[in-house]
Design an enzyme around this catalytic site. Sequence first.
Site, PDB file in Angstrom:
ATOM      1  N   GLU A  82       0.845  -1.186   0.000  1.00 41.25           N
ATOM      2  CA  GLU A  82       0.000   0.000   0.000  1.00 41.25           C
ATOM      3  C   GLU A  82       0.882   1.238   0.000  1.00 41.25           C
ATOM      4  O   GLU A  82       1.773   1.374   0.841  1.00 41.25           O
ATOM      5  CB  GLU A  82      -0.923   0.049   1.218  1.00 41.25           C
ATOM      6  CG  GLU A  82      -1.844   1.258   1.165  1.00 41.25           C
ATOM      7  CD  GLU A  82      -2.532   1.598   2.489  1.00 41.25           C
ATOM      8  OE1 GLU A  82      -3.331   2.546   2.498  1.00 41.25           O
ATOM      9  OE2 GLU A  82      -2.236   0.934   3.507  1.00 41.25           O
ATOM     10  N   ASP A 114     -11.475  10.026  -2.871  1.00 40.48           N
ATOM     11  CA  ASP A 114     -12.717  10.792  -2.793  1.00 40.48           C
ATOM     12  C   ASP A 114     -12.692  11.940  -3.794  1.00 40.48           C
ATOM     13  O   ASP A 114     -13.718  12.566  -4.038  1.00 40.48           O
ATOM     14  CB  ASP A 114     -12.892  11.379  -1.396  1.00 40.48           C
ATOM     15  CG  ASP A 114     -11.834  12.448  -1.111  1.00 40.48           C
ATOM     16  OD1 ASP A 114     -10.632  12.102  -1.150  1.00 40.48           O
ATOM     17  OD2 ASP A 114     -12.192  13.615  -0.888  1.00 40.48           O
ATOM     18  N   ASP A 153       5.274   4.845   3.483  1.00 45.75           N
ATOM     19  CA  ASP A 153       5.009   6.263   3.759  1.00 45.75           C
ATOM     20  C   ASP A 153       6.312   6.892   4.224  1.00 45.75           C
ATOM     21  O   ASP A 153       7.201   6.193   4.725  1.00 45.75           O
ATOM     22  CB  ASP A 153       3.923   6.427   4.824  1.00 45.75           C
ATOM     23  CG  ASP A 153       3.177   7.751   4.698  1.00 45.75           C
ATOM     24  OD1 ASP A 153       3.796   8.798   4.986  1.00 45.75           O
ATOM     25  OD2 ASP A 153       1.996   7.753   4.330  1.00 45.75           O
ATOM     26  N   ASP A 158      -2.625  12.349  -1.786  1.00 43.74           N
ATOM     27  CA  ASP A 158      -2.763  13.793  -1.990  1.00 43.74           C
ATOM     28  C   ASP A 158      -3.139  14.030  -3.447  1.00 43.74           C
ATOM     29  O   ASP A 158      -2.424  13.604  -4.357  1.00 43.74           O
ATOM     30  CB  ASP A 158      -1.430  14.467  -1.664  1.00 43.74           C
ATOM     31  CG  ASP A 158      -1.516  15.981  -1.683  1.00 43.74           C
ATOM     32  OD1 ASP A 158      -2.378  16.540  -2.396  1.00 43.74           O
ATOM     33  OD2 ASP A 158      -0.688  16.622  -1.010  1.00 43.74           O
TER      34      ASP A 158
END
Length: 220
Positions: free
Chosen positions: A47, A157, A72, A121
């Site tokens: 991920e 989203d 990350d 982002d």
Amino acid sequence: MGRNKLARFKANDENRNVVQEGKAIFEQIKGQWKAVQFQNEKPLVVELACGRGEFTVGLARVHPENNFVGVDIKGARIWKGSTVAIAEGLENVAFLRTQIEHLDRYFGAEEINELWITFPDPRPRDGDEKKRLTSPRFLELYKPLVQAEGWVHFKTDNTGLFDYTLELLQSREDIRDLVYTKDFYTSEYKDDHHGIKTRYEAMFSAKGEKIKYMKFRFAR
């Protein structure tokens, strides 16, 4: 720097499931995730922009037959997923602290069985297009790392980022099996993530935002 951050960074240094600069494994891990980190031959699921690791850890809970790596750059965020995985005894979870543009330094050719890009982002400004995790630059980075039959999943989203990505993928000849929905939770794909929601996804959904989703494979 706050005490909490310092404590979290110290924990990351000590936690075996965190791979980061300063540890010997950081320079040795490329092509060796199964053998060195997990010490098994289970498929590897990665991920990107994993944040606090809710999704990485959530998938690990329901898929013990796979290994999972969350990527990350924010160490304080990775600490959360790392400590939860340790507390739950999840041996099939690890976290890599690095910039995503350096992904090919830490994964070998076709080492990744499945890739998730979750709520990155959106980088809405035109000048930031190359920084989007679904831009041509990043697609070229992912392609040699993901196995030929491996799925790449993308959830967001953000309508602008979704439409940009969909148009880009539809224009490329090296993309196959592309499917998508602009309303994930009413679609036939809603079970692809087993109901696991990150903090951000829950927040966006509560505001009435439709969650968009697509998956595809790279053609070889």
